[in-house]
Design a protein around this motif. Structure first.
Motif, PDB file in Angstrom:
ATOM      1  N   TYR A  62      13.513  13.029  -6.787  1.00  0.00           N
ATOM      2  CA  TYR A  62      14.886  11.920  -7.078  1.00  0.00           C
ATOM      3  C   TYR A  62      14.340  10.831  -6.219  1.00  0.00           C
ATOM      4  CZ  TYR A  62      19.138   8.884  -6.926  1.00  0.00           C
ATOM      5  OH  TYR A  62      19.780   7.603  -6.818  1.00  0.00           O
ATOM      6  N   LEU A  63      13.078  10.903  -5.305  1.00  0.00           N
ATOM      7  CA  LEU A  63      12.999   9.904  -4.531  1.00  0.00           C
ATOM      8  C   LEU A  63      11.453   9.065  -5.108  1.00  0.00           C
ATOM      9  CD1 LEU A  63      12.944  11.165  -0.745  1.00  0.00           C
ATOM     10  CD2 LEU A  63      13.866   9.551  -1.110  1.00  0.00           C
ATOM     11  N   TRP A  64      11.237  10.121  -5.551  1.00  0.00           N
ATOM     12  CA  TRP A  64       9.768   9.520  -6.658  1.00  0.00           C
ATOM     13  C   TRP A  64       9.870   8.740  -7.579  1.00  0.00           C
ATOM     14  CZ3 TRP A  64       6.654  12.568 -10.359  1.00  0.00           C
ATOM     15  CH2 TRP A  64       5.773  12.034 -10.910  1.00  0.00           C
ATOM     16  N   GLY A  65      11.338   9.264  -8.620  1.00  0.00           N
ATOM     17  CA  GLY A  65      11.544   8.699  -9.649  1.00  0.00           C
ATOM     18  C   GLY A  65      12.471   7.451  -9.649  1.00  0.00           C
ATOM     19  N   ARG A  66      13.103   7.616  -8.807  1.00  0.00           N
ATOM     20  CA  ARG A  66      14.351   6.380  -8.034  1.00  0.00           C
ATOM     21  C   ARG A  66      14.014   5.566  -7.288  1.00  0.00           C
ATOM     22  NH1 ARG A  66      17.503   2.704  -7.832  1.00  0.00           N
ATOM     23  NH2 ARG A  66      19.295   2.602  -7.028  1.00  0.00           N
ATOM     24  N   TYR A  67      12.807   5.504  -6.477  1.00  0.00           N
ATOM     25  CA  TYR A  67      12.412   4.587  -5.491  1.00  0.00           C
ATOM     26  C   TYR A  67      11.081   4.099  -5.629  1.00  0.00           C
ATOM     27  CZ  TYR A  67      17.285   5.277  -3.428  1.00  0.00           C
ATOM     28  OH  TYR A  67      18.417   5.018  -3.098  1.00  0.00           O
ATOM     29  N   GLY A  68      10.579   5.283  -6.859  1.00  0.00           N
ATOM     30  CA  GLY A  68       8.657   4.727  -6.155  1.00  0.00           C
ATOM     31  C   GLY A  68       8.079   5.525  -5.987  1.00  0.00           C
ATOM     32  N   ILE A  69       8.705   6.312  -5.032  1.00  0.00           N
ATOM     33  CA  ILE A  69       7.658   6.443  -3.479  1.00  0.00           C
ATOM     34  C   ILE A  69       6.054   7.352  -3.565  1.00  0.00           C
ATOM     35  CG2 ILE A  69       7.388   7.832  -1.359  1.00  0.00           C
ATOM     36  CD1 ILE A  69      10.736   7.651  -0.999  1.00  0.00           C
ATOM     37  N   GLY A  70       5.299   6.414  -3.755  1.00  0.00           N
ATOM     38  CA  GLY A  70       3.924   6.972  -4.096  1.00  0.00           C
ATOM     39  C   GLY A  70       3.734   7.204  -4.882  1.00  0.00           C
ATOM     40  N   LEU A  71       4.115   6.058  -5.978  1.00  0.00           N
ATOM     41  CA  LEU A  71       4.423   5.556  -7.012  1.00  0.00           C
ATOM     42  C   LEU A  71       3.206   4.947  -7.851  1.00  0.00           C
ATOM     43  CD1 LEU A  71       5.011   6.597 -10.329  1.00  0.00           C
ATOM     44  CD2 LEU A  71       7.377   6.121  -9.877  1.00  0.00           C
ATOM     45  N   ARG A  72       4.085   3.709  -7.580  1.00  0.00           N
ATOM     46  CA  ARG A  72       3.391   1.936  -7.789  1.00  0.00           C
ATOM     47  C   ARG A  72       1.789   1.917  -7.290  1.00  0.00           C
ATOM     48  NH1 ARG A  72       8.841   1.287  -7.682  1.00  0.00           N
ATOM     49  NH2 ARG A  72       8.956   1.868  -9.482  1.00  0.00           N
ATOM     50  N   GLY A  73       1.183   1.288  -7.413  1.00  0.00           N
ATOM     51  CA  GLY A  73       0.364   0.239  -7.031  1.00  0.00           C
ATOM     52  C   GLY A  73      -0.890   1.427  -6.512  1.00  0.00           C
ATOM     53  N   PRO A  74      -1.856   0.674  -6.112  1.00  0.00           N
ATOM     54  CA  PRO A  74      -3.391   1.455  -5.586  1.00  0.00           C
ATOM     55  C   PRO A  74      -3.390   2.048  -4.127  1.00  0.00           C
ATOM     56  CG  PRO A  74      -3.015  -0.665  -5.065  1.00  0.00           C
ATOM     57  CD  PRO A  74      -1.864  -0.673  -5.702  1.00  0.00           C
ATOM     58  N   GLY A  75      -3.759   2.798  -3.888  1.00  0.00           N
ATOM     59  CA  GLY A  75      -3.909   4.116  -3.118  1.00  0.00           C
ATOM     60  C   GLY A  75      -2.643   4.492  -2.794  1.00  0.00           C
ATOM     61  N   ASN A  76      -2.296   5.417  -4.168  1.00  0.00           N
ATOM     62  CA  ASN A  76      -1.575   6.792  -3.646  1.00  0.00           C
ATOM     63  C   ASN A  76      -1.462   7.999  -4.531  1.00  0.00           C
ATOM     64  OD1 ASN A  76       1.652   5.028  -3.036  1.00  0.00           O
ATOM     65  ND2 ASN A  76       1.458   3.862  -4.653  1.00  0.00           N
ATOM     66  N   GLY A  77      -3.142   7.934  -4.357  1.00  0.00           N
ATOM     67  CA  GLY A  77      -3.526   9.395  -4.890  1.00  0.00           C
ATOM     68  C   GLY A  77      -2.605  10.387  -4.120  1.00  0.00           C
ATOM     69  N   TRP A  78      -2.797  10.098  -2.935  1.00  0.00           N
ATOM     70  CA  TRP A  78      -1.733  11.166  -1.682  1.00  0.00           C
ATOM     71  C   TRP A  78      -0.833  11.623  -2.782  1.00  0.00           C
ATOM     72  CZ3 TRP A  78       2.649  10.464  -0.147  1.00  0.00           C
ATOM     73  CH2 TRP A  78       3.592   9.718  -0.796  1.00  0.00           C
ATOM     74  N   MET A  79      -0.034  11.158  -3.762  1.00  0.00           N
ATOM     75  CA  MET A  79       1.032  11.539  -3.863  1.00  0.00           C
ATOM     76  C   MET A  79       0.921  12.818  -4.616  1.00  0.00           C
ATOM     77  SD  MET A  79       4.521  11.994  -4.345  1.00  0.00           S
ATOM     78  CE  MET A  79       5.093  10.940  -3.556  1.00  0.00           C
ATOM     79  N   HIS A  80       0.111  12.067  -5.786  1.00  0.00           N
ATOM     80  CA  HIS A  80      -1.090  13.701  -6.764  1.00  0.00           C
ATOM     81  C   HIS A  80      -1.479  14.795  -6.003  1.00  0.00           C
ATOM     82  CE1 HIS A  80      -0.144  10.590 -10.320  1.00  0.00           C
ATOM     83  NE2 HIS A  80      -0.980   9.486  -9.225  1.00  0.00           N
TER      84      HIS A  80
END
Length: 148
Positions: free
Chosen positions: A72-90
């Motif tokens: 929910y946090l990932w989808g609703r608020y885009g945490i770690g989803l948008r922009g560069p430097g979000n390889g940590w989320m993957h």
């Protein structure tokens, strides 16, 4: 209001992840003890199986809640989803999948021990017991440091 709601959900996510991982830390420790029970100690075996079974059922409740809140946090608020430097989320999501697989394997090992079909020694279980510690350390570093 949106930030406040996100912080509540994030707080609950952390609580449920910590609770789920407490089970992932402790259940394999019970399995170590089960693997060490002498064949003639039925009462000790029954007690450990009861403890492991109850903990596993509790973990089956905690894990889906923790995962749902995280998604929910990932989808609703885009945490770690948008922009560069979000390889940590993957990388973190890969660790979440590993934790889910570990949880499922714990359930399988419990069933094998319950049926007397386990082929693993207590030493094997001691090493197996360390996996969630490594998963959690790496996940926390990824979330806090966001190295890539």
């Amino acid at each position: 209001a949106k930030l406040r709601a996100m912080l509540w959900i994030k707080s609950l996510h952390i609580v449920f992840v910590a609770s789920w991982f407490a089970g992932l830390f402790y259940l394999p420790r019970i399995l170590v003890n089960l693997a060490m029970v002498p064949a003639d100690s039925g009462a000790e075996r029954a007690r450990l199986l009861l403890m492991a079974g109850k903990l596993l059922r509790f973990m089956h409740i905690l894990a889906p809640i923790a995962i749902t809140l995280g998604l929910y946090l990932w989808g609703r608020y885009g945490i770690g989803l948008r922009g560069p430097g979000n390889g940590w989320m993957h990388a973190k999501l890969t660790l979440v999948l590993a934790a889910i697989a570990y949880h499922a394997y714990c359930a399988r090992l419990y069933a094998q021990l319950e049926n007397g079909a386990s082929r693993h020694s207590h030493v094997w279980f001691r090493w197996f017991n360390e996996v969630p510690v490594v998963l959690m350390i790496i996940a926390v570093i990824l979330v806090v440091v966001k190295p890539f």
